[in-house]
Scaffold this active site. Sequence first.
Site, PDB file in Angstrom:
ATOM      1  N   ASP A 217       0.869  -1.113   0.185  1.00 45.10           N
ATOM      2  CA  ASP A 217       0.084  -0.117  -0.016  1.00 45.10           C
ATOM      3  C   ASP A 217       1.106   1.409   0.073  1.00 45.10           C
ATOM      4  O   ASP A 217       2.022   1.149  -0.378  1.00 45.10           O
ATOM      5  CB  ASP A 217      -0.867  -0.101   1.303  1.00 45.10           C
ATOM      6  N   HIS A 240       2.313   1.802  -3.127  1.00 44.47           N
ATOM      7  CA  HIS A 240       1.389   2.740  -3.850  1.00 44.47           C
ATOM      8  C   HIS A 240       1.637   4.025  -3.946  1.00 44.47           C
ATOM      9  O   HIS A 240       0.964   5.054  -4.166  1.00 44.47           O
ATOM     10  CB  HIS A 240      -0.144   2.666  -3.146  1.00 44.47           C
TER      11      HIS A 240
END
Length: 391
Positions: A217, A240
């Site tokens: 993430d 991310h």
Amino acid sequence: MDSNLNLQTILLLFFLVYVVEAQNGVFDITAYGGKDGGDITQAVMDAWKAACAATGAATVLIPKGTYTMNLVNLAGPCKQAQMNFQLEGIVQAPADPAAMDSESWLLFDHVDDLTVFGGGTLDGQGQKAWESNECSKNSKCPQMPANLRLNFVNNGVVHDITSLNSKMIHIMILSANNLTIQHVTITAPSTSINTDGIHIGRSTGVKILDTTIGTGDDCVSVSDGNKDITVSKVTCGPGHGLSIGSLGKYDNEGPVVGVHISDCTLTKTDNGVRIKSWPDSKPGSASDISFENIVMNDVGNPVIIDQAYCPYGGCSQAPSRVKLSNIKIAGIKGTSSTQEAVKIFCSPALPCENVEIGDINLAFSGGAATCTCANTKPTLTGTQVPPVVCT
């Protein structure tokens, strides 16, 4: 009589251990029943209790070795001016997420002048948790424990430790003041769901420095209510990207003021540097933000401001009510894995104000990189590749 003598000898030994600890300020968990290969949950809590009550600087030590540990809450305030947690060993969480009904595995709560260090590893053993995680489909999915949580920690430093395979967020920071994370390594596969590297909430004066993060993430995520946040010399990937937000999901979110991200390198991440807010959001704001001197290596969406962030689909098309202002983007270079290398979509109801865009040089291997830009009128300096044209 012999039994009385043996009892006296045992009590004397315990007393001598306590005296030695009190003299040198080191509270070794092995003196509290912790053993290599064993469960040290109670030993860590007992060592912390003794150290926290001691006078002078105190250090809780987990020596080299491999241990298991369940949920541990290390609470302050403590008596002394300096509290240290020296992690030298490898500490493993239970693999079964059902055994850990909490949002934190190792929690420091209301501890001032804290230093966590030692070269050791917190291994969350998150594989089973990732397999059962439905957060990509369900926004109300249950939270699982962060490897390390720092709540209301003032004047703290975390350095030279590793967070491995957390079940969810690796390091969670909440309501901290003057806290530095430096020379930390965070590792989990790209497929590990919701394993943000470092998540910062409602804190002031947090610095993330010289840290390596690869996870599933955001490498760093900055939520609402934060002030004076510095992210510098961070290596990110997989992950991310480096994110502010998502903002505007909840009532009474605090403003974000002063987030400065610089001299970072991102490699094969899904996004680069970004700000995200929900459409049809609650009111909010973010200002005094800079992204400077960032290297992108095959990064998707290297620069993105997305005020219609809707990861689960089905969102209202009403505009975001989060106001973005005083944003600087400069010194962004490298390669993009998506043709749209720069996307700036501000809220049509509250256009971004005082946006300054400096040098950008982003190449796309499949042709010319592109830029989309709406609802702002940035000041352009230097050269932008791709060209930035806003409507």
